[in-house]
Design a protein around this motif. Structure first.
Motif, PDB file in Angstrom:
ATOM      1  N   CYS A   1      -8.940  -2.093  -1.945  1.00 27.64           N
ATOM      2  CA  CYS A   1      -7.832  -1.389  -1.301  1.00 27.64           C
ATOM      3  C   CYS A   1      -7.723  -1.745   0.184  1.00 27.64           C
TER       4      CYS A   1
ATOM      5  N   TRP B   1       0.800  -1.223   0.000  1.00 28.02           N
ATOM      6  CA  TRP B   1       0.000   0.000   0.000  1.00 28.02           C
ATOM      7  C   TRP B   1       0.837   1.279   0.000  1.00 28.02           C
TER       8      TRP B   1
ATOM      9  N   GLY C   1      -7.843   3.130  -5.182  1.00 25.77           N
ATOM     10  CA  GLY C   1      -7.272   1.896  -5.712  1.00 25.77           C
ATOM     11  C   GLY C   1      -7.997   1.487  -6.978  1.00 25.77           C
TER      12      GLY C   1
END
Length: 241
Positions: A141, A26, A75
């Motif tokens: 995400c 991430w 995302g």
């Protein structure tokens, strides 16, 4: 120098370092991993199809989410949901960590004649043109965030989701895909094991400040369906009071 902790962010950064780079998907440093993920467009990964999520389409078709307004896609990958929202008249900003994913999304947008704005960067510090959005979408995400970064995720939603706005989520479903280890155990093993699974009650607890409208498994779609749907994801619609 051994005594470096003096802020909350210092603590969060220390916890980040407990996970090896391969497990950390991430942060900005992980863009190379995601570029590799998106490099072979013919790989047949389910998320590569140019189709919107079935639950997102369902919310819009049933009037649970009003069309138009501002939308933020967290995302976004190759942009399949961002393009669908733009086609319905939303003013769309879409964010992804991977330059390869953003480039692919921009190619799709150019071919379709639609104009969502794509931003390459980390969802926590990317600069956006609007302060508030009527719809925030996360399609994959959350389950890649380590537990301590949920604090920033909730703060992000609090900052960007307008009062009365909707939050649309799909994430790995407990019992179908992803790690079900307790949060504490993840720091002992030093990894997210490919992504974290969530159960409906865990989503309700995590997003307790929002009103749950619907939480259900994603409806599986056939290959010839115009929609994307796989059985290992859990979907949710929340409304901010």
């Amino acid at each position: 120098m051994n005594r470096t902790i003096r802020t909350t962010e210092d603590v969060l950064a220390l916890l980040d370092r407990l996970f090896p780079p391969a497990a950390d998907r991430w942060t900005s440093d992980a863009s190379a991993w995601w570029d590799g993920f998106y490099a072979d467009r013919s790989a047949g990964r389910p998320f590569f199809v140019p189709k919107p999520d079935e639950h997102l389409v369902s919310y819009l078709d049933r009037g649970l989410v009003a069309p138009g307004g501002r939308a933020l896609d967290l995302g976004c990958g190759p942009g399949r949901n961002a393009l669908h929202l733009a086609a319905l008249g939303f003013d769309v900003d879409a964010v992804d960590l991977s330059p390869a994913a953003v480039a692919w999304a921009e190619e799709r947008a150019a071919a379709s004649g639609l104009g969502p704005r794509f931003h390459c960067g980390n969802i926590f510090d990317v600069e956006l043109p609007h302060a508030r959005y009527d719809l925030v979408l996360d399609s994959g995400c959350l389950h890649h965030l380590p537990p301590h970064r949920r604090i920033g995720y909730l703060a992000l939603l609090d900052r960007v989701l307008a009062p009365g706005g909707h939050f649309v989520l799909s994430t790995f479903a407990a019992g179908a895909m992803g790690s079900e280890r307790p949060d504490e155990d993840l720091y002992r093993v030093g990894g997210l094991e490919g992504g974290l699974a969530y159960a409906p009650e865990e989503l309700r607890a995590l997003f307790a400040d929002f009103e749950p409208v619907e939480i259900r498994p994603m409806a599986e779609q056939s290959p010839d369906s115009p929609l994307f749907g796989v059985p290992f994801l859990l979907t949710a619609l929340f409304r901010r009071p």
